[in-house]
Motif scaffolding. Structure first.
Motif, PDB file in Angstrom:
ATOM      1  N   LEU A 259       0.720  -1.138  -0.128  1.00  0.00           N
ATOM      2  CA  LEU A 259      -0.060   0.054   0.026  1.00  0.00           C
ATOM      3  C   LEU A 259       0.818   1.518   0.214  1.00  0.00           C
ATOM      4  N   LEU A 260       2.349   1.087   0.017  1.00  0.00           N
ATOM      5  CA  LEU A 260       3.142   2.119   0.425  1.00  0.00           C
ATOM      6  C   LEU A 260       3.885   2.562  -1.161  1.00  0.00           C
ATOM      7  N   GLY A 261       3.928   3.705  -1.298  1.00  0.00           N
ATOM      8  CA  GLY A 261       4.767   3.804  -2.652  1.00  0.00           C
ATOM      9  C   GLY A 261       6.095   4.203  -1.929  1.00  0.00           C
TER      10      GLY A 261
ATOM     11  N   GLN B  10       9.749   6.286  -2.172  1.00  0.00           N
ATOM     12  CA  GLN B  10      10.156   7.488  -2.284  1.00  0.00           C
ATOM     13  C   GLN B  10      11.198   7.813  -1.232  1.00  0.00           C
TER      14      GLN B  10
END
Ligand code: FAD
Ligand code: AMP
Lengths: 352, 288
Positions: free
Chosen positions: A183-185, A187
């Protein structure tokens, strides 16, 4: 436990009052495979950085294994202040019993506020064990963590099959929290850190293990039940005729996918009944669902919500399924599938 | 083989809805957690092969006695209901310690729990019981073979993508089960009728020698609310978007607008598009 630090121990300089309550640090557990960090760890690193900033503490990685000192490598780019490394030949592969012993000692000696663990097969085994051992607080698959001014931690998570959300407060320390890292991108941190490496020496009793792993059965990804598959190809009425099945089968083998189908596809006997996806079939939760020639009736879509990525191939841009697509290909599956197989053969291999 | 099965009554999550007007859950139909139907069935199958007895245990308000009645009709030998007003709204931690205290008084070789309950899905109670009773724990169990002569069990654990790990453990032990463990048993009429005659043993805080002060929850439930749209990807709000579009992205919880990428291209270009998408999302990687 003796820590031989390359630098001054930050814990030593923490005021006593803080020590009694434990630190404001956020830890994350690093899973690795074949001597490499999994991408999930970088995402945890990001998440730990974010929470550490809210709490006013440090973001700290815990890495356990046989030879893992080199692993923290680029964690600094994701804002990790420090990595605690525990090496031992008995820790080469994950064992719930051994890893909990090690982690419990580490956590007890430094008492972080939060410990993040990826909700993976390992994480789902480790987190509850560790919580029970430490008498800590556990939140599984959180969607959000908040920290108030006094440093009190609350978390949100989906309950009742996603039909409601619960907000809970951690009453103990640390809060052990698992998250679905898909669910996490990813970066990089605004400010890269120079990750300090601290080696923790922990005595490992090779006999701690009461249970014993005696074998490992590797599944054939194409044969596995659709509900357990990592990649699923779903076919529907758009397949057209049974002759086109061979092409789908080839694609499944290249991708390492399990084939499922809509009710139409099972009614036509293109796909076995036990591979039907939907209300009267199986529920799936793969990393990738490739949906070919399925219109997207709710009887079907009901059971595919947990799929991480949905790629749709359909001749009709207005088919209801288009609304769910992460990538929508308007095209003839009978032509796109063989082409996709050809291109995949040339350049790629499945990651798992 | 003396098996203790922990069963839980849950609102059926395929029907329950959160209602914003009343700020509460609506359409609540209580059922026995499907995973517990699986574990009870497995316990009965183990008894058929290895002999012994099956005890079902639940902690919850009076209505939850219903699941124990169902267990009796399925053929379990005994049912224990832990109920006390002081047990209302307990967190998973306290639930596991009270269950463990009760189980400690029984004779057991095997304790079965679900890997995750349908309503809360904490995935904790089994681990909590194992730690309290200092027993080996095996999670995500998909198959159980009991060896009564050596007092051991060999179980399969579910790993990613359908892989299995096979683990041997001495008994007694705690297993948390996956739904694929077994299919439900369909009791014969005789079993059902016998079950109707059996009693449920009610245990409260006093009769279990439990000092309420000892219950120290690990979590406080602050609220149950409307679900948020599921966060697909962390929104990296694109500065080229108009303020209105950015606002929309934020309001939608960072969910990227779906079907923003409709590609109508010839098959080879379409296939390339899919390949690139799979690479970008880490599903496949280019061969080095
Ligand atoms: C009680 C009940 C239970 C049900 N349970 C289930 C269930 O569990 N699972 C299930 O799937 N269904 C179930 N159904 C049936 C469901 O309502 C739909 O009828 C069914 O899902 C439709 O299947 P389909 O999408 O394959 O076919 P269609 O709806 O006919 O859709 C075919 C799609 O293929 C596309 N297409 C056509 N040719 C091509 C081509 N060459 N290339 C690409 N795309 C093409 C079309 O544009 C269309 O979108 C149930 C129905 C009922 C009443
Ligand atoms: N109140 C309860 N009474 C009996 N067993 C329970 C209770 N709560 C949880 N369990 C058991 O613990 C498992 C996991 O629950 P949970 O930790 O909530 O995911 C369930 O499947 C049950 O087997």
């Amino acid at each position: 436990m003796a820590e031989n630090e390359h630098e001054v121990t930050p814990e030593a300089s923490t005021p006593l009052s803080e020590q009694e309550n434990g630190s404001r640090d956020v830890w994350f557990f690093v899973a690795h495979r074949d001597g490499k960090l999994e991408e999930a760890c970088l995402k945890l690193a990001m998440e730990a950085r974010k929470l550490a900033d809210k709490l006013g503490g440090e973001a700290l990685a815990v890495i356990i294994g046989k030879q893992v000192k080199h692993l923290p490598g680029n964690l600094g780019d994701y804002g990790t202040d420090k990595a605690v490394v525990v090496e031992d030949q008995h820790l080469e592969v994950y064992s719930g019993e051994a890893y909990v012993d090690v982690l419990a000692q580490l956590v007890e000696s430094s008492r972080p506020s939060i410990l993040l663990i990826a909700a993976s097969t390992i994480g789902n085994d480790l987190a509850p064990r560790l919580t029970a051992r430490l008498k800590a607080s556990l939140v599984t698959r959180y969607t959000e963590i908040e920290v108030d001014k006094e440093g009190k931690v609350t978390a949100r998570r989906a309950v009742h099959g996603g039909n409601a959300q619960a907000t809970v407060r951690a009453l103990r320390k640390p809060l052990i929290a698992t998250i679905d890292t898909q669910l996490l991108g990813l970066q990089k941190a605004k400010e890269a850190k120079n990750t300090r490496i601290a080696e923790a020496k922990i005595r490992i009793d090779p006999k701690t293990g009461i249970t014993r792993v005696i074998d490992y059965l590797k599944a054939d990804p194409c044969a596995v039940c659709v509900s357990e598959a990592e990649i699923v190809i779903g076919i529907g009425k758009g397949l057209g005729s049974v002759e086109n099945l061979a092409a789908v089968d080839e694609l499944a083998h290249v991708l390492g996918a399990s084939i499922g189908g809509s009710r139409r596809a099972t009614d036509e006997h293109w796909v076995a009944d036990e591979r039907r996806i939907g209300m009267t079939g199986k529920t799936i939760s793969p990393s990738l669902y490739l949906i070919c020639g399925i219109s997207g009736a709710f009887h079907h879509t009901l059971s595919i919500k947990e799929s991480q990525l949905k790629v749709v191939v359909n001749t009709d841009p207005n088919a209801p399924i288009a609304k769910m697509a992460d990538l929508m290909i308007v095209g003839d599956m009978q032509k796109v599938i063989p082409e996709l197989t050809k291109q995949l053969r040339e350049i790629v291999r499945p990651t798992r | 083989m003396r098996t203790v099965v922990c069963v839980k009554q849950v609102p059926d999550s395929t029907t329950v809805k959160f209602d914003i007007l009343t700020d509460s859950l609506q359409n609540v139909h209580y059922i026995m957690d499907p995973i517990d139907e699986v574990t009870v069935s497995e316990a009965i199958k183990i008894r058929e092969k290895a002999g012994g007895e099956v005890t079902a245990i639940t902690l919850g308000p009076p209505r939850t006695e219903e699941v124990l009645r169902s267990c009796l009709k399925m053929g379990v030998d005994r049912a224990i209901h832990l109920y006390d007003e002081a047990f209302d709204n307990l967190d998973a931690y306290s639930t596991s310690s009270i269950l463990a205290r009760q189980i400690a008084k029984l004779q057991y070789d095997l304790i079965l729990c679900g890997n995750q309950s349908m309503d809360e899905g904490n995935g904790f109670v089994g681990a909590g019981i194992a730690e309290s009773l200092n027993l080996p724990l095996i999670t995500a169990v998909t198959r159980i073979d009991i060896f009564a002569d050596t007092n051991t069990a060999v179980v399969h654990r579910r790993l990613k993508g359908g892989d299995r790990e096979i683990v041997e453990t001495p008994l007694p032990a705690v297993f948390t089960a996956e739904t694929v463990l077994t299919s439900p048993v369909y009791p014969r009429l005789r079993t059902i009728l016998d079950g109707l005659k059996k009693n449920v043993t009610r245990v409260d805080a006093q009769s279990s020698n439990l000092d309420i002060e000892d219950i120290e929850p690990a979590l406080a439930l602050l609220s149950i609310s409307q679900p948020k749209p599921r966060l697909k990807k962390t929104a990296t709000i694109d500065s080229s978007l108009s303020p209105a579009e950015r606002m929309k992205l934020i309001m939608s919880g960072g969910v990227q607008q779906k079907s923003s990428k409709a590609v109508a291209k010839p098959p080879d270009a379409a296939a390339s598009e899919i390949v690139q998408f799979l690479i970008d999302n880490g599903i496949i990687s280019r061969e080095m």
